[in-house]
Design an enzyme around this catalytic site. Sequence first.
Site, PDB file in Angstrom:
ATOM      1  N   TYR A   1       0.854  -1.188   0.000  1.00  0.00           N
ATOM      2  CA  TYR A   1       0.000   0.000   0.000  1.00  0.00           C
ATOM      3  C   TYR A   1       0.888   1.236   0.000  1.00  0.00           C
ATOM      4  O   TYR A   1       1.847   1.310   0.764  1.00  0.00           O
ATOM      5  CB  TYR A   1      -0.892  -0.009   1.245  1.00  0.00           C
ATOM      6  CG  TYR A   1      -1.811   1.187   1.361  1.00  0.00           C
ATOM      7  CD1 TYR A   1      -2.879   1.357   0.481  1.00  0.00           C
ATOM      8  CD2 TYR A   1      -1.623   2.138   2.361  1.00  0.00           C
ATOM      9  CE1 TYR A   1      -3.734   2.458   0.600  1.00  0.00           C
ATOM     10  CE2 TYR A   1      -2.477   3.234   2.484  1.00  0.00           C
ATOM     11  CZ  TYR A   1      -3.528   3.384   1.608  1.00  0.00           C
ATOM     12  OH  TYR A   1      -4.373   4.461   1.718  1.00  0.00           O
TER      13      TYR A   1
ATOM     14  N   ASP B   1       9.252   2.888  -0.121  1.00  0.00           N
ATOM     15  CA  ASP B   1       8.185   3.574   0.606  1.00  0.00           C
ATOM     16  C   ASP B   1       8.340   3.223   2.084  1.00  0.00           C
ATOM     17  O   ASP B   1       7.893   2.172   2.536  1.00  0.00           O
ATOM     18  CB  ASP B   1       6.813   3.150   0.070  1.00  0.00           C
ATOM     19  CG  ASP B   1       5.680   3.871   0.802  1.00  0.00           C
ATOM     20  OD1 ASP B   1       5.984   4.647   1.735  1.00  0.00           O
ATOM     21  OD2 ASP B   1       4.509   3.644   0.446  1.00  0.00           O
TER      22      ASP B   1
ATOM     23  N   LYS C   1       4.078   9.234   8.719  1.00  0.00           N
ATOM     24  CA  LYS C   1       3.826   8.684  10.047  1.00  0.00           C
ATOM     25  C   LYS C   1       4.793   9.240  11.116  1.00  0.00           C
ATOM     26  O   LYS C   1       4.582  10.346  11.571  1.00  0.00           O
ATOM     27  CB  LYS C   1       3.803   7.152   9.974  1.00  0.00           C
ATOM     28  CG  LYS C   1       2.687   6.697   9.003  1.00  0.00           C
ATOM     29  CD  LYS C   1       2.223   5.274   9.107  1.00  0.00           C
ATOM     30  CE  LYS C   1       0.935   5.119   8.317  1.00  0.00           C
ATOM     31  NZ  LYS C   1       1.021   4.348   7.085  1.00  0.00           N
TER      32      LYS C   1
HETATM   33  C1  PLP Z   1       0.355   4.807   5.710  1.00  0.00           C
HETATM   34  C2  PLP Z   1       1.103   4.552   4.479  1.00  0.00           C
HETATM   35  C3  PLP Z   1       0.977   5.380   3.350  1.00  0.00           C
HETATM   36  C4  PLP Z   1      -0.035   6.472   3.264  1.00  0.00           C
HETATM   37  O1  PLP Z   1       0.184   7.502   4.179  1.00  0.00           O
HETATM   38  P1  PLP Z   1      -1.036   8.481   4.538  1.00  0.00           P
HETATM   39  O2  PLP Z   1      -0.411   9.474   5.466  1.00  0.00           O
HETATM   40  O3  PLP Z   1      -2.083   7.614   5.151  1.00  0.00           O
HETATM   41  O4  PLP Z   1      -1.493   9.098   3.276  1.00  0.00           O
HETATM   42  C5  PLP Z   1       1.799   5.136   2.278  1.00  0.00           C
HETATM   43  N1  PLP Z   1       2.697   4.132   2.294  1.00  0.00           N
HETATM   44  C6  PLP Z   1       2.838   3.312   3.346  1.00  0.00           C
HETATM   45  C7  PLP Z   1       3.867   2.242   3.315  1.00  0.00           C
HETATM   46  C8  PLP Z   1       2.032   3.493   4.470  1.00  0.00           C
HETATM   47  O5  PLP Z   1       2.157   2.650   5.495  1.00  0.00           O
END
Ligand code: PLP
Length: 430
Positions: free
Chosen positions: A144, A239, A267
Amino acid sequence: MNTQNSKNAFQQAVKHIPGGVNSPVRAFKSVGGNPLFIQSAKGSKITDIDNNEYIDYVASWGPMILGHSHPDVIEALHQTALKGTSFGAPTLIETEIAELICDMIPSIESIRMVNSGTEATMSALRLARGYTKRDLVIKFEGCYHGHGDSFLIKAGSGALTFGTPNSPGVTKGTASDTLTAEYNNLDSVLNLFREYEDQIAAVILEPVTGNMGVVRPTDEFIKGLRKACTENGTLLIFDEVMTGFRVAKGGAQEILGITPDLTTLGKIIGGGLPVGAYGGKKEIMEHLAPNGPIYQAGTLSGNPMAMTAGLVTLKKLHETPDFYEKLEEKAAFLCNGLQENLNKLNFPGVINRVGSMFTLFFTNEKEVNNFSDVMKCDTDLFAKYFMLGLESGIYTAPSQFEAGFISIAHSTEELQKTIDASYRALEQLK
Ligand SMILES: *Cc1c(COP(=O)(O)O)cnc(C)c1O
């Protein structure tokens, strides 16, 4: 346990908020319950509006590595707020946090702040496409990367939980620019490189996954990706929105020993406020406006409140001696306890853990290493386990396809309480 206030609050919320929530997984739909409305949180504990207290393993889906409302973060936010919350002009704190991040993650030489992880990955992808002058991107099933159009193809997290890994509303054109491969299957990537020679701008992945539950890449897979990207003039994007400052001070790239071309963050770097960022080689980042032609901007990007919470959090992680060793000890203690429970009860399941991220998969398989392993899990059993956890005061993510997070504020006593509650739940489900 009385959760009447939350039930009433949810009935009110659905009147004017789609599904009653501002992010889908919060609705508890996949576990068939009613979401808890939260009034406050402190340290490792979270309290709902019926005054029930829970040990929290959601940690706002990752950011709260210091525990909730850390006094230093709150005090710094208070001081910053008194001076004004947003100017739309450069501030000293932006340079300070950029320097610190580049210091903690050496592959990042230059970094741009945005407001969410979604924005970070969208922007990094545009940069990769603009830089390489190519259109295609390879992502992995079950990973994701936020809700950007290009990434809602075989996506993980809520998209997976709700059975909409490919979302309506994403145009065919966009979808056809995203190629998907299998996690931990290097050949599936190499085949795409052969088929779309000189067309692939970027390979993006969670270098340790959290959004299909915790899965670690094999050495062969991750090294092979790095090599294939270099050989094909393709950018490797890690990511690390979830893993950055979570699995190690330098993120997953530190423990894997791999240098990506670009890294996305989120995060933890916001310390509980809305922040994302993307960065990498200066030579690539220089292609962004205003120096280069690739456009990306943000009214509130780098705003003082978010930067303050992020900076105080990162400084703690950077400067507290043995922070990650202590976190590792706590996480190992919990997961060893959970594993012993499975052993004692002869209960089928697999626990994957990397640092303070972990998932208990309800499966008959011996290992969970990729998306198809993950899909074999018993989500009904998970839902029951989740509910039993709540009833004993343990708050975990309401989906099998997520990671749990341990903060530095979790005490041994709380971890033991969690292990005991898990044992009772498993015993009941057996
Ligand atoms: C949470 C997450 C996102 C998205 O971040 P948001 O602040 O919710 O838009 C993208 N990539 C990874 C790996 C994530 O865990």
